[in-house]
Write a protein that holds these residues in place. Structure first.
Motif, PDB file in Angstrom:
ATOM      1  N   ARG A 174       0.853  -1.196   0.161  1.00 24.87           N
ATOM      2  CA  ARG A 174      -0.001  -0.115   0.202  1.00 24.87           C
ATOM      3  C   ARG A 174       0.825   1.176   0.139  1.00 24.87           C
ATOM      4  NH1 ARG A 174      -2.117   2.830   4.526  1.00 24.87           N
ATOM      5  NH2 ARG A 174      -1.172   1.494   5.887  1.00 24.87           N
ATOM      6  N   LEU A 175       1.746   1.455   0.757  1.00 27.93           N
ATOM      7  CA  LEU A 175       2.673   2.462   0.853  1.00 27.93           C
ATOM      8  C   LEU A 175       3.559   2.646  -0.100  1.00 27.93           C
ATOM      9  CD1 LEU A 175       3.481   2.727   4.789  1.00 27.93           C
ATOM     10  CD2 LEU A 175       1.874   3.926   3.444  1.00 27.93           C
ATOM     11  N   ALA A 176       4.247   1.521  -0.774  1.00 31.33           N
ATOM     12  CA  ALA A 176       4.885   1.584  -1.932  1.00 31.33           C
ATOM     13  C   ALA A 176       4.072   1.987  -3.124  1.00 31.33           C
ATOM     14  CB  ALA A 176       5.477  -0.082  -2.291  1.00 31.33           C
ATOM     15  N   PHE A 177       2.972   1.485  -3.161  1.00 36.83           N
ATOM     16  CA  PHE A 177       1.872   2.175  -4.265  1.00 36.83           C
ATOM     17  C   PHE A 177       1.777   3.580  -4.196  1.00 36.83           C
ATOM     18  CE2 PHE A 177      -2.414   3.393  -5.224  1.00 36.83           C
ATOM     19  CZ  PHE A 177      -2.443   3.602  -6.567  1.00 36.83           C
ATOM     20  N   VAL A 178       1.692   4.176  -2.909  1.00 34.64           N
ATOM     21  CA  VAL A 178       1.441   5.582  -3.002  1.00 34.64           C
ATOM     22  C   VAL A 178       2.932   6.404  -3.091  1.00 34.64           C
ATOM     23  CG1 VAL A 178       0.820   7.338  -1.173  1.00 34.64           C
ATOM     24  CG2 VAL A 178      -0.535   5.194  -1.324  1.00 34.64           C
ATOM     25  N   ALA A 179       3.786   5.888  -2.658  1.00 32.24           N
ATOM     26  CA  ALA A 179       5.045   6.459  -3.156  1.00 32.24           C
ATOM     27  C   ALA A 179       5.438   6.530  -4.547  1.00 32.24           C
ATOM     28  CB  ALA A 179       6.164   5.493  -2.292  1.00 32.24           C
ATOM     29  N   GLY A 180       4.875   5.453  -5.314  1.00 35.79           N
ATOM     30  CA  GLY A 180       5.005   5.445  -6.492  1.00 35.79           C
ATOM     31  C   GLY A 180       4.228   6.405  -7.373  1.00 35.79           C
ATOM     32  N   ALA A 181       2.866   6.727  -6.782  1.00 36.14           N
ATOM     33  CA  ALA A 181       2.074   7.875  -7.161  1.00 36.14           C
ATOM     34  C   ALA A 181       2.682   9.170  -7.075  1.00 36.14           C
ATOM     35  CB  ALA A 181       0.598   7.736  -6.601  1.00 36.14           C
ATOM     36  N   VAL A 182       3.257   9.361  -5.817  1.00 32.73           N
ATOM     37  CA  VAL A 182       3.791  10.797  -5.341  1.00 32.73           C
ATOM     38  C   VAL A 182       5.041  10.939  -6.613  1.00 32.73           C
ATOM     39  CG1 VAL A 182       5.143  12.012  -3.762  1.00 32.73           C
ATOM     40  CG2 VAL A 182       3.142  10.663  -2.938  1.00 32.73           C
TER      41      VAL A 182
END
Length: 177
Positions: free
Chosen positions: A9-17
């Motif tokens: 979940r956090l890796a996905f959000v980091a990629g979105a940022v």
């Protein structure tokens, strides 16, 4: 002992940022500092300001990111965003994951974001889809509350993370905002 890696979940959000070297990033609701670690790695000599209303979580974020804090690349504040004293800050990106304040009125956090976000900057809000209706309800509430402060949704992406799907909503200042 090596701290655990970021969750899917956090890796996905980091990629979105998609934080880039040299950028300045503000994370709201940093919790244990897992996403702070990923953001600090991405920005290199840039900087990350992390805010969490819980002193316990902020302390955990400091411990997890001790080297970056000591180097002055990460700063962790233990207070609500609206009381963080960030008036002089300018950031290229603001990120928050599962911070309901951004989609629950009155959402004064958006006023702080509007003050600190540099021209051309972006906001990425991630949330876990706990109920099917949240998939549409949360982005709509974000769009409404952010729109009142001159922001518009520019992208919405989703990932099949465990245990719940994660959605990331990206916003930027609207052309008329």
């Amino acid at each position: 002992m090596t701290p655990p890696a970021a969750s899917d979940r956090l890796a996905f959000v980091a990629g979105a940022v998609a934080a880039a070297p040299g950028e300045r990033v503000l994370e709201v609701g940093c919790g244990h500092g897992v996403l702070v670690t990923a953001l600090a790695a991405a920005v290199g000599q840039g900087s990350v300001v992390a805010v969490d209303r819980s002193p316990r979580m902020a302390a955990a974020a400091v411990r997890r990111n001790a080297a970056a804090v000591e180097a002055g690349r990460v700063r962790v504040l233990a207070r609500p965003l609206t009381e963080a004293g960030l008036a002089a800050e300018r950031v290229d990106a603001v990120v928050a994951v599962d911070v309901r304040a951004f989609w629950t009125p009155p959402a004064p956090e958006w006023d702080v974001v509007a003050r600190v976000l540099a021209p051309g900057g972006r906001v990425v809000l991630g949330f876990s889809v706990m109920r099917p209706e949240d998939r549409a309800r949360v982005p709509a509430a974000v769009a409404r509350l952010a729109g009142e402060r001159g922001f518009a949704v520019t992208a919405t992406t989703a990932a099949a993370t465990v245990p719940y799907e994660t959605v990331a909503v990206e916003l930027r200042r609207s052309a008329c905002g």
